[in-house]
Design an enzyme around this catalytic site. Structure first.
Site, mmCIF file in Angstrom:
data_model
loop_
_atom_site.group_PDB
_atom_site.id
_atom_site.type_symbol
_atom_site.label_atom_id
_atom_site.label_comp_id
_atom_site.label_asym_id
_atom_site.label_seq_id
_atom_site.Cartn_x
_atom_site.Cartn_y
_atom_site.Cartn_z
ATOM 1 N N GLU A 76 14.626 -0.823 -6.665
ATOM 2 C CA GLU A 76 14.314 -1.970 -7.521
ATOM 3 C C GLU A 76 15.271 -2.085 -8.707
ATOM 4 O OE1 GLU A 76 9.599 -2.392 -7.563
ATOM 5 O OE2 GLU A 76 10.237 -0.387 -8.143
ATOM 6 N N ASN B 103 13.392 6.591 -13.741
ATOM 7 C CA ASN B 103 13.558 6.248 -12.324
ATOM 8 C C ASN B 103 14.992 6.423 -11.849
ATOM 9 O OD1 ASN B 103 10.826 5.609 -12.151
ATOM 10 N ND2 ASN B 103 11.208 3.738 -11.010
ATOM 11 N N ALA C 130 0.829 -1.216 0.000
ATOM 12 C CA ALA C 130 0.000 0.000 0.000
ATOM 13 C C ALA C 130 0.853 1.252 0.000
ATOM 14 C CB ALA C 130 -0.940 -0.008 1.198
ATOM 15 N N GLY C 131 1.899 1.257 -0.841
ATOM 16 C CA GLY C 131 2.712 2.452 -1.002
ATOM 17 C C GLY C 131 2.004 3.447 -1.896
ATOM 18 N N LYS D 17 7.000 -0.179 -20.567
ATOM 19 C CA LYS D 17 7.006 0.517 -19.275
ATOM 20 C C LYS D 17 8.405 0.468 -18.667
ATOM 21 C CE LYS D 17 5.483 2.256 -15.302
ATOM 22 N NZ LYS D 17 4.584 1.491 -14.433
#
Length: 318
Positions: free
Chosen positions: A279, A202, A8-9, A194
């Site tokens: 990530e 990022n 739930a970030g 993506k």
């Protein structure tokens, strides 16, 4: 439908807001950040929805059940679990919530990066897995607080053959809450598309400590983006994907002047704001590993992966 959002970030919170506003009242959040969970329990999930057409700020507070992932009770099973963890946290999340994953539970994985199916198959049958990506954006601005940006979409596909109708039904269900979801017959190509955004915006905004629009104004931006995208394309083609390099570069660069130009991507938020590990190994690092497998040079992805790890070390990221 009984829904859980596992992770739930920023993005998990955004989907929770949109699904709840779409009339889905039976929704539960699951997350591993104790302060975030505690804030939601105390004050609800606070969402900054931006400004209306008159420049007036809009916000909403949602009272929604939330569990710390290490304290998820067994026995209560969900119809749909949407997974929004960080890539490196996926296995631990699935381990912690396996008590609520029944044989009929659909699991929709919308994580950034590559290579998640193998982890998912350790916990649920292939027929239950749906893989997708999303172009929605959000920022977690503090425990229990999310800021939502612009518009977006979702693409998804079934992993197991024969589940096409279930995937289409799932896309239709999400679209009823304004999530603009569609069925894809080639989700891996969409995921690579993506990943080209993640593999540029990022890590580069995190390294340079800027937002997307600021990066786009830098003189070397085009050359850097082109080189990184070329490595993603070369590896994708080795895996049988039909990828158009110039179209993908244009897709990345379209972010500079869009509604997300002022956005600081998730890797920036994790590393710069919260001193958390990133990530990168599942984005540029995955392309570097696959490049070695296929004997394709990936010097930019190699360097960006190493630089992000160096910055993690420098900032004491945990």
């Amino acid at each position: 439908m009984k829904i859980a959002i596992a992770g739930a970030g920023a993005m998990g919170s955004r989907f929770a807001v949109m699904l709840t506003q779409g009339g889905n009242e039976d929704l539960t959040l699951i997350d591993g950040w104790p302060e975030h969970v505690a804030a939601i329990k105390k004050n609800g999930l606070q969402a900054d929805l931006g400004e209306d057409d008159k420049g007036v700020g809009k916000g909403v507070g949602l009272q929604v059940p939330v569990w710390l992932q290490s304290e998820v009770p067994s026995g209560e099973q969900f119809d749909l679990v949407i997974v929004f963890t960080k890539a490196m946290q996926l296995g631990q999340m699935l381990h912690d919530i396996q008590g609520v994953l029944g044989p009929q539970t659909k699991v929709l994985c919308l994580l950034n990066g590559l290579g998640h199916i193998e982890t998912l198959e350790k916990y649920v049958a292939k027929e239950q897995i749906f893989l997708g990506n999303t172009m929605w954006t959000a920022s977690l601005i503090g425990p229990g607080k999310v800021k939502m940006f612009g518009t977006g979409s979702v693409e998804l596909q079934n992993v197991a053959p024969g589940q096409e109708d279930a995937a289409r039904d799932l896309a239709e269900f999400l679209s009823k809450s304004g999530l603009n979801a569609s069925y894809s017959a080639d989700i891996l190509a969409s995921i690579y598309r993506k990943a080209c955004v993640n593999g540029t915006m990022n890590c580069l905004t995190a390294l340079l400590e800027c937002n997307i629009g600021q990066f786009g104004q830098m003189a070397p931006a085009h050359a850097i983006v082109t080189q990184v995208v070329s490595e993603f394309v070369a590896v994708g083609r080795a895996e049988g994907l039909d990828l158009n390099e110039s179209e993908l570069v244009a897709h990345v660069e379209s972010c500079y002047d869009s509604a997300v130009a002022d956005h600081y991507p998730s890797m920036y938020q994790d590393l710069i704001l919260h001193k958390r590990k990133t990530e990168i190994d599942f984005i540029n690092g995955a392309i570097a590993r696959k490049g070695r497998k296929y004997e394709i040079p990936t010097p930019y992805c190699d360097l960006l992966t190493a630089m992000i790890h160096a910055k993690e070390e420098l900032l004491g990221a945990k």
